[in-house]
Design a protein around this motif. Structure first.
Motif, PDB file in Angstrom:
ATOM      1  N   ILE A 299      68.739  39.585  18.352  1.00 30.18           N
ATOM      2  CA  ILE A 299      68.366  38.486  17.445  1.00 30.18           C
ATOM      3  C   ILE A 299      69.642  37.983  16.793  1.00 30.18           C
ATOM      4  O   ILE A 299      70.180  38.614  15.891  1.00 30.18           O
ATOM      5  N   PRO A 300      70.155  36.843  17.263  1.00 33.38           N
ATOM      6  CA  PRO A 300      71.407  36.325  16.695  1.00 33.38           C
ATOM      7  C   PRO A 300      71.126  35.369  15.542  1.00 33.38           C
ATOM      8  O   PRO A 300      70.090  34.722  15.510  1.00 33.38           O
TER       9      PRO A 300
ATOM     10  N   SER B  64      71.495  48.336  16.821  1.00 33.57           N
ATOM     11  CA  SER B  64      72.863  48.159  16.322  1.00 33.57           C
ATOM     12  C   SER B  64      73.012  46.747  15.776  1.00 33.57           C
ATOM     13  O   SER B  64      72.167  45.888  16.013  1.00 33.57           O
ATOM     14  N   VAL B  65      74.091  46.578  15.025  1.00 33.99           N
ATOM     15  CA  VAL B  65      74.396  45.261  14.458  1.00 33.99           C
ATOM     16  C   VAL B  65      75.797  44.880  14.905  1.00 33.99           C
ATOM     17  O   VAL B  65      76.718  45.696  14.797  1.00 33.99           O
ATOM     18  N   SER B  66      75.964  43.695  15.424  1.00 36.74           N
ATOM     19  CA  SER B  66      77.332  43.247  15.708  1.00 36.74           C
ATOM     20  C   SER B  66      77.589  41.986  14.890  1.00 36.74           C
ATOM     21  O   SER B  66      76.678  41.219  14.606  1.00 36.74           O
ATOM     22  N   TRP B  67      78.824  41.821  14.486  1.00 37.17           N
ATOM     23  CA  TRP B  67      79.132  40.670  13.632  1.00 37.17           C
ATOM     24  C   TRP B  67      80.491  40.087  13.986  1.00 37.17           C
ATOM     25  O   TRP B  67      81.301  40.703  14.669  1.00 37.17           O
TER      26      TRP B  67
ATOM     27  N   LEU C 279      75.834  37.076  13.037  1.00 40.58           N
ATOM     28  CA  LEU C 279      75.258  38.419  13.077  1.00 40.58           C
ATOM     29  C   LEU C 279      74.326  38.529  14.272  1.00 40.58           C
ATOM     30  O   LEU C 279      73.595  37.574  14.567  1.00 40.58           O
ATOM     31  N   THR C 280      74.332  39.677  14.968  1.00 41.95           N
ATOM     32  CA  THR C 280      73.333  39.902  16.011  1.00 41.95           C
ATOM     33  C   THR C 280      72.685  41.244  15.747  1.00 41.95           C
ATOM     34  O   THR C 280      73.362  42.277  15.725  1.00 41.95           O
ATOM     35  N   PHE C 281      71.361  41.228  15.515  1.00 48.07           N
ATOM     36  CA  PHE C 281      70.616  42.483  15.347  1.00 48.07           C
ATOM     37  C   PHE C 281      70.042  42.869  16.690  1.00 48.07           C
ATOM     38  O   PHE C 281      69.330  42.084  17.304  1.00 48.07           O
ATOM     39  N   ASN C 282      70.354  44.060  17.165  1.00 48.63           N
ATOM     40  CA  ASN C 282      69.764  44.532  18.415  1.00 48.63           C
ATOM     41  C   ASN C 282      68.580  45.408  18.066  1.00 48.63           C
ATOM     42  O   ASN C 282      68.732  46.527  17.601  1.00 48.63           O
ATOM     43  N   VAL C 283      67.360  44.847  18.274  1.00 49.42           N
ATOM     44  CA  VAL C 283      66.148  45.528  17.845  1.00 49.42           C
ATOM     45  C   VAL C 283      65.464  46.153  19.054  1.00 49.42           C
ATOM     46  O   VAL C 283      65.278  45.509  20.077  1.00 49.42           O
TER      47      VAL C 283
END
Lengths: 199, 199
Positions: B172-173, B133-136, B157-161
């Motif tokens: 990954i922020p 998911s992506v949170s922003w 942005l935070t990519f949840n990989v």
């Protein structure tokens, strides 16, 4: 080839002449258990009580016996050499025969246990692969670049690791060729001769 | 002889050997066992006791029961892997010596689940990582220790990989200025347009 026993080990084994035949048999059994499963202090205490010897003597006797057995099995010494090695301890003939029998009976099992102690390299577990084609990247559009992605699963002493590798098809073909050549080596005369001699 | 369900290669010896075991079970029971094996291949729980009950009439030993499950697993997943239709599978299994009723029962089970099986195999294919998911968040920097009036927007942005198979999620922020974010968005839109031409 003769075994060399240190002074301490000679003292440890020195308790054996005073013990009866069954006691030596019991100590031999404990020594084998030590090699199979590791130290068992409670078993030594129980044996000490049963044989009316004190615990430390039993412990030392078991350790000395297990050293004697592992070294003899490791070097695969002949019966004659075994007898000569324990001759320095000044045991009775009956005791020497008992120990020799103990050695010969358990030699194969001890060698199996010892063979598992050698360091192991990671070994193959499984392989996953994927074939992709790169069509475009940020810097270049309209490409056709095939690539094979491989995940190699390896096993090392119950540890599972995975290595991810990527290659293009021509390198993959080269890799396959090299591996087939390696397999083909087994069919050369040189390898066949060695394999025949090992059997 | 080459078989399509084996990927145009020879049939493995062990599969050939187990065909006779399959023939010992009645064709009706074989179809039910297939249904269980398909559940396992699709990731649902396999009901081993049911399989044991179904094979009890044929008086198979426990080793044979496991072999039956293994050979059915192989045939069904390999046929799905190489996209073999159920008539070809039936004729190839009969060539291997499986009786006609057994082969047609097996292939009817296969046909029902062929596309779900292929979807499942596609989902299990090698995948290095997955975007969970992506949170922003959009902030507005008013001022800093370096400059009194900054007045600039900032995107967090935070990519949840998700890692390939162990499913561990790494976050990954990153923080981007408005311009950098515009570049990122433009490039990603171009990549999306390219992907859409392929769908």
């Amino acid at each position: 080839m003769l075994l060399v026993l240190s002074e301490e080990q000679k003292v440890h084994l020195g308790c054996l002449p005073r013990a009866s035949g069954t006691a030596v048999g019991e100590l031999g059994r404990l020594a084998m258990e030590l090699l199979r499963r590791g130290a068992a202090p409670r078993a030594c205490e129980a044996a000490a009580r049963k044989l009316s010897i004190d615990v430390d003597t039993v412990q030392h006797g078991v350790e000395g016996l297990s050293y004697l057995l592992t070294e003899s099995s490791k070097l695969m010494i002949s019966e004659v050499d075994f007898q000569d090695s324990i001759h320095v301890l000044g045991f009775s003939d009956e005791l020497k025969k008992l120990l020799l029998q103990l050695y010969l009976d358990n030699r194969k099992e001890i060698r199996n246990i010892l063979s598992e102690l050698a360091p192991k390299l990671p070994s193959y577990h499984s392989l996953e692969w994927r074939l992709d084609v790169q069509l475009a990247s940020r810097s270049l559009r309209q490409q056709i670049k095939p690539a094979v992605t491989v995940k190699l699963h390896l096993n090392q002493n119950e540890d599972q690791t995975a290595q991810v590798l990527q290659t293009d098809p021509s390198t993959l073909l080269h890799l396959i060729q090299q591996l087939e050549q390696a397999l083909g080596e087994m069919k050369t005369n040189h390898c066949r001769r060695i394999v025949r001699n090992m059997k | 002889q080459r078989f399509r369900f084996c990927g145009d290669l020879d049939c493995p010896d062990w599969v050939l050997a187990e065909i006779s075991t399959l023939a010992k079970i009645s064709s009706v029971k074989l179809k039910l066992i297939c249904a269980q094996v398909l559940r396992d291949l699709l990731g649902e729980a396999i009901e081993y006791e049911k399989i044991l009950k179904l094979t009890s009439d044929a008086k198979l030993e426990s080793g044979d029961v496991k072999a039956t499950i293994a050979v059915l697993s192989f045939i069904l997943s390999s046929a799905a892997k190489h996209n073999v239709d159920s008539e070809s599978l039936s004729s190839e299994l009969q060539q291997l010596g499986l009786p006609k009723e057994h082969a047609s029962g097996l292939c009817r089970s296969y046909e029902e689940k062929q596309s779900s099986l292929q979807d499942r195999l596609k989902a299990c294919s090698l995948r290095l990582s997955r975007l969970g998911s992506v949170s922003w968040r959009v902030d507005y920097t008013l001022s800093s220790s370096e400059l009194r009036e900054v007045n600039e927007p900032l995107v967090h942005l935070t990519f949840n990989v998700q890692d390939g198979e162990r499913g561990r999620t790494a976050a990954i922020p990153m923080a981007l200025s408005a311009n950098k974010f515009r570049v990122l968005l433009a490039e990603l839109k171009q990549a999306q347009a390219l992907m859409n031409t392929l769908l």
